[in-house]
Design a protein around this motif. Sequence first.
Motif, PDB file in Angstrom:
ATOM      1  N   VAL A  81       7.285   9.391  -0.174  1.00  0.00           N
ATOM      2  CA  VAL A  81       6.227   8.143  -0.221  1.00  0.00           C
ATOM      3  C   VAL A  81       6.634   7.165   0.546  1.00  0.00           C
ATOM      4  O   VAL A  81       7.792   6.762   0.634  1.00  0.00           O
ATOM      5  CB  VAL A  81       6.331   7.868  -1.909  1.00  0.00           C
ATOM      6  CG1 VAL A  81       5.385   6.887  -2.219  1.00  0.00           C
ATOM      7  CG2 VAL A  81       6.065   8.947  -2.763  1.00  0.00           C
ATOM      8  N   LEU A  82       5.494   6.637   1.164  1.00  0.00           N
ATOM      9  CA  LEU A  82       5.592   5.573   2.122  1.00  0.00           C
ATOM     10  C   LEU A  82       5.065   4.467   1.505  1.00  0.00           C
ATOM     11  O   LEU A  82       3.949   4.350   0.870  1.00  0.00           O
ATOM     12  CB  LEU A  82       5.240   5.822   3.340  1.00  0.00           C
ATOM     13  CG  LEU A  82       5.691   7.213   4.345  1.00  0.00           C
ATOM     14  CD1 LEU A  82       5.012   7.626   5.367  1.00  0.00           C
ATOM     15  CD2 LEU A  82       7.233   7.121   4.464  1.00  0.00           C
ATOM     16  N   ARG A  83       5.712   3.218   1.920  1.00  0.00           N
ATOM     17  CA  ARG A  83       4.940   1.922   1.480  1.00  0.00           C
ATOM     18  C   ARG A  83       4.841   1.002   2.805  1.00  0.00           C
ATOM     19  O   ARG A  83       5.695   1.118   3.676  1.00  0.00           O
ATOM     20  CB  ARG A  83       5.447   1.440   0.432  1.00  0.00           C
ATOM     21  CG  ARG A  83       7.068   0.874   0.655  1.00  0.00           C
ATOM     22  CD  ARG A  83       7.594   0.472  -0.614  1.00  0.00           C
ATOM     23  NE  ARG A  83       9.134   0.040  -0.392  1.00  0.00           N
ATOM     24  CZ  ARG A  83       9.771  -0.137  -1.397  1.00  0.00           C
ATOM     25  NH1 ARG A  83       9.494   0.112  -2.641  1.00  0.00           N
ATOM     26  NH2 ARG A  83      11.023  -0.606  -1.280  1.00  0.00           N
ATOM     27  N   LEU A  84       3.659   0.208   2.796  1.00  0.00           N
ATOM     28  CA  LEU A  84       3.371  -0.837   3.746  1.00  0.00           C
ATOM     29  C   LEU A  84       3.338  -2.098   3.150  1.00  0.00           C
ATOM     30  O   LEU A  84       2.263  -2.088   2.443  1.00  0.00           O
ATOM     31  CB  LEU A  84       2.323  -0.311   4.654  1.00  0.00           C
ATOM     32  CG  LEU A  84       1.935  -1.166   5.757  1.00  0.00           C
ATOM     33  CD1 LEU A  84       2.949  -1.296   6.811  1.00  0.00           C
ATOM     34  CD2 LEU A  84       0.659  -0.579   6.648  1.00  0.00           C
ATOM     35  N   ALA A  85       3.924  -3.205   3.518  1.00  0.00           N
ATOM     36  CA  ALA A  85       3.989  -4.518   2.817  1.00  0.00           C
ATOM     37  C   ALA A  85       2.530  -5.002   3.359  1.00  0.00           C
ATOM     38  O   ALA A  85       2.330  -4.956   4.595  1.00  0.00           O
ATOM     39  CB  ALA A  85       5.015  -5.265   3.242  1.00  0.00           C
ATOM     40  N   LEU A  86       2.044  -5.836   2.465  1.00  0.00           N
ATOM     41  CA  LEU A  86       0.831  -6.637   2.893  1.00  0.00           C
ATOM     42  C   LEU A  86       1.304  -7.929   3.247  1.00  0.00           C
ATOM     43  O   LEU A  86       0.647  -8.991   2.860  1.00  0.00           O
ATOM     44  CB  LEU A  86      -0.118  -6.820   1.653  1.00  0.00           C
ATOM     45  CG  LEU A  86      -0.652  -5.299   0.855  1.00  0.00           C
ATOM     46  CD1 LEU A  86      -1.455  -5.701  -0.201  1.00  0.00           C
ATOM     47  CD2 LEU A  86      -1.531  -4.615   2.126  1.00  0.00           C
ATOM     48  N   VAL A 106       0.644  -1.346   0.033  1.00  0.00           N
ATOM     49  CA  VAL A 106       0.041  -0.122  -0.010  1.00  0.00           C
ATOM     50  C   VAL A 106       0.882   1.298  -0.006  1.00  0.00           C
ATOM     51  O   VAL A 106       1.995   1.293   0.714  1.00  0.00           O
ATOM     52  CB  VAL A 106      -0.713   0.024   1.245  1.00  0.00           C
ATOM     53  CG1 VAL A 106      -1.743   1.428   1.525  1.00  0.00           C
ATOM     54  CG2 VAL A 106      -1.869  -1.091   1.174  1.00  0.00           C
ATOM     55  N   LEU A 107       0.747   2.344  -0.840  1.00  0.00           N
ATOM     56  CA  LEU A 107       1.403   3.437  -1.124  1.00  0.00           C
ATOM     57  C   LEU A 107       0.646   4.788  -0.376  1.00  0.00           C
ATOM     58  O   LEU A 107      -0.527   4.749  -0.658  1.00  0.00           O
ATOM     59  CB  LEU A 107       1.680   3.809  -2.520  1.00  0.00           C
ATOM     60  CG  LEU A 107       2.376   2.838  -3.121  1.00  0.00           C
ATOM     61  CD1 LEU A 107       2.991   3.203  -4.600  1.00  0.00           C
ATOM     62  CD2 LEU A 107       3.998   2.432  -2.797  1.00  0.00           C
ATOM     63  N   LEU A 153       6.333   0.936   8.293  1.00  0.00           N
ATOM     64  CA  LEU A 153       6.274   1.689   7.143  1.00  0.00           C
ATOM     65  C   LEU A 153       7.957   1.701   6.602  1.00  0.00           C
ATOM     66  O   LEU A 153       8.802   2.015   7.356  1.00  0.00           O
ATOM     67  CB  LEU A 153       5.772   3.303   7.355  1.00  0.00           C
ATOM     68  CG  LEU A 153       4.149   3.303   7.714  1.00  0.00           C
ATOM     69  CD1 LEU A 153       3.989   4.641   7.946  1.00  0.00           C
ATOM     70  CD2 LEU A 153       3.640   3.201   6.405  1.00  0.00           C
ATOM     71  N   GLU A 154       7.801   1.784   5.344  1.00  0.00           N
ATOM     72  CA  GLU A 154       9.031   2.047   4.487  1.00  0.00           C
ATOM     73  C   GLU A 154       9.224   3.261   3.581  1.00  0.00           C
ATOM     74  O   GLU A 154       8.198   3.542   2.920  1.00  0.00           O
ATOM     75  CB  GLU A 154       9.519   1.110   3.537  1.00  0.00           C
ATOM     76  CG  GLU A 154       9.729  -0.535   4.472  1.00  0.00           C
ATOM     77  CD  GLU A 154      10.045  -1.727   3.487  1.00  0.00           C
ATOM     78  OE1 GLU A 154       9.892  -1.391   2.452  1.00  0.00           O
ATOM     79  OE2 GLU A 154      10.540  -2.592   3.851  1.00  0.00           O
ATOM     80  N   THR A 155      10.120   4.160   3.793  1.00  0.00           N
ATOM     81  CA  THR A 155      10.573   5.170   2.762  1.00  0.00           C
ATOM     82  C   THR A 155      10.591   4.823   1.365  1.00  0.00           C
ATOM     83  O   THR A 155      11.885   3.996   1.230  1.00  0.00           O
ATOM     84  CB  THR A 155      11.393   6.300   3.315  1.00  0.00           C
ATOM     85  OG1 THR A 155      10.917   6.600   4.504  1.00  0.00           O
ATOM     86  CG2 THR A 155      11.374   7.331   2.378  1.00  0.00           C
ATOM     87  N   VAL A 156      10.055   5.015   0.628  1.00  0.00           N
ATOM     88  CA  VAL A 156      10.241   4.541  -0.909  1.00  0.00           C
ATOM     89  C   VAL A 156      11.670   5.344  -1.261  1.00  0.00           C
ATOM     90  O   VAL A 156      11.833   6.730  -1.107  1.00  0.00           O
ATOM     91  CB  VAL A 156       9.236   4.872  -1.765  1.00  0.00           C
ATOM     92  CG1 VAL A 156       9.642   4.469  -3.425  1.00  0.00           C
ATOM     93  CG2 VAL A 156       8.153   4.250  -1.648  1.00  0.00           C
ATOM     94  N   PRO A 157      12.668   4.634  -1.857  1.00  0.00           N
ATOM     95  CA  PRO A 157      13.897   5.400  -2.189  1.00  0.00           C
ATOM     96  C   PRO A 157      13.802   6.381  -3.148  1.00  0.00           C
ATOM     97  O   PRO A 157      12.626   6.376  -4.150  1.00  0.00           O
ATOM     98  CB  PRO A 157      14.480   4.330  -2.903  1.00  0.00           C
ATOM     99  CG  PRO A 157      14.168   2.951  -2.034  1.00  0.00           C
ATOM    100  CD  PRO A 157      12.694   3.119  -2.251  1.00  0.00           C
ATOM    101  N   ALA A 158      14.721   7.297  -3.122  1.00  0.00           N
ATOM    102  CA  ALA A 158      14.482   8.500  -3.999  1.00  0.00           C
ATOM    103  C   ALA A 158      14.456   8.364  -5.523  1.00  0.00           C
ATOM    104  O   ALA A 158      13.960   8.977  -6.202  1.00  0.00           O
ATOM    105  CB  ALA A 158      15.707   9.524  -3.972  1.00  0.00           C
ATOM    106  N   ASP A 159      15.256   7.261  -6.099  1.00  0.00           N
ATOM    107  CA  ASP A 159      15.162   6.927  -7.305  1.00  0.00           C
ATOM    108  C   ASP A 159      14.000   6.170  -7.881  1.00  0.00           C
ATOM    109  O   ASP A 159      13.865   6.067  -8.980  1.00  0.00           O
ATOM    110  CB  ASP A 159      16.509   5.992  -7.665  1.00  0.00           C
ATOM    111  CG  ASP A 159      16.568   4.787  -7.093  1.00  0.00           C
ATOM    112  OD1 ASP A 159      15.780   4.617  -5.774  1.00  0.00           O
ATOM    113  OD2 ASP A 159      17.381   4.068  -7.433  1.00  0.00           O
ATOM    114  N   GLU A 160      12.960   5.964  -6.924  1.00  0.00           N
ATOM    115  CA  GLU A 160      11.894   5.248  -7.162  1.00  0.00           C
ATOM    116  C   GLU A 160      10.640   6.217  -6.909  1.00  0.00           C
ATOM    117  O   GLU A 160       9.526   5.903  -6.950  1.00  0.00           O
ATOM    118  CB  GLU A 160      11.556   4.120  -6.404  1.00  0.00           C
ATOM    119  CG  GLU A 160      12.631   3.149  -6.576  1.00  0.00           C
ATOM    120  CD  GLU A 160      12.437   1.518  -5.660  1.00  0.00           C
ATOM    121  OE1 GLU A 160      11.307   1.542  -5.177  1.00  0.00           O
ATOM    122  OE2 GLU A 160      13.481   0.966  -5.466  1.00  0.00           O
TER     123      GLU A 160
END
Length: 244
Positions: free
Chosen positions: A153-158, A60-61, A113-120
Amino acid sequence: MTTTNTTAPRRVRRMPERQTTDRFDLFALLDDELVGHLAAVVDGEPVIVPMAYAHVGHHVLMHGSTGGGFALRAAATRATVAFSVTALDGLVYARSLFDSSMNYRSAVVYGVLETVPADETDAALIALSDRLMPGRPAEVRGTTRKETAATRVLRLALDDVVMKARAGGASEEPDDGEDHTAWAGVVPLVRSWGPPSASALTPEGTPIPDSVVALMTRSSGGPTPTRNSVVALTTGAPGGDRLP
């Protein structure tokens, strides 16, 4: 495919038969909705905020400002968060208030929560925007470096999900002792987008973009409208009726 956790403490305890463990049921719920609620404990206090999100693959973004916010703090400290999404599908009218209910689908995602890397980040922002407003990224200018730098942008794994759902009519039996002349049944909840309203500085006569036309088409479930038919619907011009 199982995606939801059926072991304690994630196991649904009340009416466990309503727990859903199918991956595609989960994906359908996430794809149907646009807003969820992100919860975490911050400085010993519970905090919960609504957030727009997008389901992309196994994540989930969501996004926020680099200026702060508990979501960024939670990501930085790798604190466990919970993210919930609920769809109300209808009201269930039984022959007593006690037995009345709702048809719904609800999921809670647990994780870090993980921060999406800058290049992504650029690709993630486009994916998020295209999920919320399909087709819109191709119709407007690109995001500037300044705008990208101000956004995280943060992402959370399902990986750890609990989902519960109810679908069906009112509970009833021929010999349940109720007065069956009293109406019982389900009132489905149907949602749709309203007529588009242009901004004050949009020149009169500017065509409604394809992304908006497509959104209204999916919402109504009817035949694909043209720009002219959408204009007629939204203005009440001859040859078209206003949307209900």
